[in-house]
Design a protein around this motif. Structure first.
Motif, mmCIF file in Angstrom:
data_model
loop_
_atom_site.group_PDB
_atom_site.id
_atom_site.type_symbol
_atom_site.label_atom_id
_atom_site.label_comp_id
_atom_site.label_asym_id
_atom_site.label_seq_id
_atom_site.Cartn_x
_atom_site.Cartn_y
_atom_site.Cartn_z
ATOM 1 N N CYS A 112 0.856 -1.191 0.000
ATOM 2 C CA CYS A 112 0.000 0.000 0.000
ATOM 3 C C CYS A 112 0.891 1.239 0.000
ATOM 4 N N ALA A 140 -10.333 -2.104 0.762
ATOM 5 C CA ALA A 140 -10.013 -3.011 1.873
ATOM 6 C C ALA A 140 -11.119 -4.040 2.085
ATOM 7 N N ALA A 142 -10.660 3.862 0.086
ATOM 8 C CA ALA A 142 -9.861 2.921 0.889
ATOM 9 C C ALA A 142 -10.744 1.852 1.520
ATOM 10 N N GLU A 143 -11.905 2.251 2.028
ATOM 11 C CA GLU A 143 -12.814 1.269 2.634
ATOM 12 C C GLU A 143 -13.334 0.285 1.596
ATOM 13 N N THR A 199 -5.753 2.366 3.388
ATOM 14 C CA THR A 199 -6.153 0.993 3.027
ATOM 15 C C THR A 199 -5.359 -0.021 3.839
#
Length: 196
Positions: free
Chosen positions: A44, A173, A169-170, A59
């Motif tokens: 990342c 991930a 990012a959510e 992330t």
């Protein structure tokens, strides 16, 4: 930031149908890793000092808080950025037998693509959006388009909305974790510990 690859897939994170398609794409990366008897690693990339560039560390932070056994490099507390990218890549290749690196980074693009995640196979070329020459890395890549590309990309990254970065990012991930949760054949190097 842009990847050196063809066949890049785009996912609008604000459309509900995109998540399952993204999970399927991540599952293809896991499948490739498994078929080649490799160990998966998530790299990342980004800095926690610029809002638009912190997609990678955010992330990585979410991944490490949610799934302890996934090898993740680049978090908010230990980011992988321009100064340590080369040494981190070298460390991964020395510490992980046959690594399959999924490189994750922020990207700049056209206005209509802000809020899209891209994914594909092949290496990522980090820093290209801000004219930095950094090592290309990855067997596969995932990017989040955080803002528009223009002549003043450094300022653009500094003034990017944090909410856009966090949403991207959510999405990334959660997709990685959901795909990992479905697999019983996931190759993770058991003796390897990510540095903190």
């Amino acid at each position: 930031m842009p990847a050196i690859s063809t066949g890049i897939k785009y996912f609008n994170i604000y459309r509900s149908a995109s998540f399952s398609k993204f999970v399927s794409t991540v599952n293809c990366h896991y499948e490739e890793c498994y078929n080649n008897n490799q160990n998966i690693v998530f790299l990342c990339i980004g800095s926690d000092r610029a809002t638009g560039d912190c997609l990678g560390p955010v992330t990585g932070h979410i991944l490490t808080k949610s799934q302890k056994n996934l090898p993740v490099f680049g978090t908010l507390s230990s980011p992988v950025h321009a100064q340590n990218l080369g040494s981190t890549i070298e460390y991964i290749y020395n510490a992980v037998p046959r690594p399959y690196i999924v490189a994750i980074d922020a990207s700049l693009g056209i206005r209509q693509h802000i809020g899209h995640v891209t994914s594909g196979t092949g290496p990522l070329s980090p820093g290209i959006g801000v004219n930095k020459k950094l090592p290309c890395v990855g067997d596969a890549f995932i990017t989040g388009i955080v803002n528009t590309s223009n002549s003043n990309s450094h300022l653009t990254l500094q003034t990017t909305k944090l909410s856009t970065v966090v949403d991207l990012a959510e999405f990334i991930a959660k997709g990685i974790l959901k795909a990992a949760g479905k697999r019983t054949d996931l190759h993770v190097c058991s003796s390897f510990q990510c540095p903190v």
